[in-house]
Enzyme design. Structure first.
Site, short mmCIF file in Angstrom:
data_model
loop_
_atom_site.label_atom_id
_atom_site.label_comp_id
_atom_site.label_asym_id
_atom_site.label_seq_id
_atom_site.Cartn_x
_atom_site.Cartn_y
_atom_site.Cartn_z
N CYS A 57 0.83 -1.20 0.00
CA CYS A 57 0.00 0.00 0.00
C CYS A 57 0.87 1.25 0.00
CB CYS A 57 -0.92 -0.01 1.22
SG CYS A 57 -2.07 1.40 1.26
N CYS A 61 0.19 4.98 6.88
CA CYS A 61 -0.44 4.79 8.19
C CYS A 61 0.58 4.17 9.15
CB CYS A 61 -1.66 3.89 8.06
SG CYS A 61 -2.85 4.44 6.81
N CYS A 64 0.34 0.42 10.32
CA CYS A 64 0.01 -0.64 9.36
C CYS A 64 1.23 -1.31 8.75
CB CYS A 64 -0.87 -0.08 8.25
SG CYS A 64 -1.46 -1.35 7.11
N CYS A 101 -16.18 -10.02 5.64
CA CYS A 101 -15.59 -8.75 5.20
C CYS A 101 -14.34 -9.00 4.38
CB CYS A 101 -15.25 -7.90 6.42
SG CYS A 101 -14.74 -6.22 5.97
N CYS A 133 -19.28 -7.28 3.61
CA CYS A 133 -18.64 -6.02 3.96
C CYS A 133 -17.33 -5.92 3.17
CB CYS A 133 -18.35 -5.97 5.47
SG CYS A 133 -17.49 -4.47 6.02
N CYS A 193 -19.56 1.04 8.57
CA CYS A 193 -18.76 0.43 9.63
C CYS A 193 -17.56 1.35 9.85
CB CYS A 193 -18.30 -0.97 9.23
SG CYS A 193 -17.23 -1.80 10.43
N ARG A 265 -17.87 -3.47 17.91
CA ARG A 265 -17.06 -4.63 17.56
C ARG A 265 -15.72 -4.64 18.29
NH1 ARG A 265 -19.77 -6.99 13.47
NH2 ARG A 265 -21.26 -5.67 12.37
#
Length: 331
Positions: A57, A61, A64, A101, A133, A193, A265
């Site tokens: 990616c 972040c 991550c 998901c 999802c 979400c 969650r």
């Protein structure tokens, strides 16, 4: 159920601060009371999260391990074949999951063949009778409409942290980018979400501000994931301290009180929590967990299916049934 607590979208930061900062046992009691007004306290929704495209990616972040710029042990993986994804979804359903998901490590959705394949995945999982999802990064309203037409039930796009602290964690996109995607999802008629991560180095004020943003949206997110930082080696936050369980409980309880109808969650971080610690999170209002056949949550360790089912049995809890099962049983 007799609902006594009204939904509100006009919370002030001071009100949420007062809830968040009250004595812990009083907070848990209040949250447990609200939870029982809006949900069956004996049911936990089992959700399965699958990484359909891993690593590489371009975002930065700080938490991550899938960011290309960090040196982690996570291997880049191309988009999975559609047939393989459907196989995983069927296994998830057979194991008791009612939501599946699919996550792709993209900055944003592009209108290309990969997105066409994701559309096919959504259609296939939807045909299994699961809540579908996706979390694919930023997307436009037109892309959201395509996903909705394919049968997408929910779209995950976490705020991660407060607007004020956001730039300390991510520099390659803005907090407003997050809000724009959530708005596009809403316009398309897909449920939202959205939650965040604690343990990033933020203050309690940042945690309260993040909850304020969620709780004052015109419509509360139907799902609010509360994550504890997974300290991935090679990322800038790898040496952050472990999140204390009572911090998770306090965050979950506050989310439950200010967003009564939402599914709260208990997400990343469960691998470092024992059964008793997770039980306190359920008492405080969490009513969903992620589990998986490969004992991972995207690319970090997570309890496995059999371990989770044993925990639910011990605690007198049961998996929440899919809507279609509830309807069939009522006939």
């Amino acid at each position: 159920m007799d609902k006594k607590t009204k939904l509100r979208n006009d919370w002030t930061k001071q009100e949420i601060e007062e809830i968040f900062n009250q004595p812990l046992m009083s907070l848990i009691y209040q949250a447990a009371t609200v939870h029982r007004e809006w949900h069956n306290p004996e049911e936990i929704q089992i959700s399965t999260l699958l990484s359909i495209k891993t690593g590489g990616c371009v975002e930065d972040c700080s938490y991550c391990g899938q960011a290309a710029r960090y040196h982690t042990n996570i291997k880049v993986q191309a988009l999975l074949p559609t047939e393989k994804v459907i196989e995983h979804a069927q296994k998830a359903k057979d194991s008791g999951s009612s939501r599946f998901c699919m996550a792709a490590a993209w900055r944003e959705v592009r209108n290309n063949r990969d997105f066409d394949r994701v559309i096919d995945m959504v259609k296939g999982v939807n045909e299994l009778g699961l809540e579908v999802c996706c979390t694919l990064g930023m997307l436009t309203e037109e892309q959201a409409i395509r996903l909705e037409e394919a049968g997408l039930y929910a779209y995950n796009h976490n705020l991660d942290t407060s607007e004020q602290y956001y730039e300390e964690i991510i520099s390659t996109r803005t907090f407003d980018n997050r809000i724009n995607t959530i708005n596009n999802v809403r316009k398309a008629g897909i449920t939202v979400c959205s939650g965040g991560i604690i343990g990033l180095g933020e203050t309690n004020g940042d945690r309260i501000s993040m909850l304020l943003t969620l709780a004052t949206m015109p419509k509360h997110p139907e799902s609010v994931p509360i994550n504890a930082l997974a300290r991935v080696p090679g990322t800038p936050l790898e040496n952050n301290p472990k999140v204390d369980t009572w911090e998770m409980v306090r965050m979950i309880a506050t989310a439950r009180i200010v967003m009564p109808s939402s599914m709260v969650r208990l997400s990343a971080g469960r691998i470092e929590m024992d059964e008793t610690e997770q039980a306190w999170c359920f008492m405080a209002g969490a009513n969903s967990i992620f589990t998986g056949e490969r004992e991972t949550l995207l690319v970090t360790p997570n309890p496995g299916v059999s371990e989770d089912m044993q925990m639910l049995t011990t605690l007198g809890l049961r998996p929440k049934k899919r809507a279609e099962e509830v309807w069939m049983n009522s006939l």
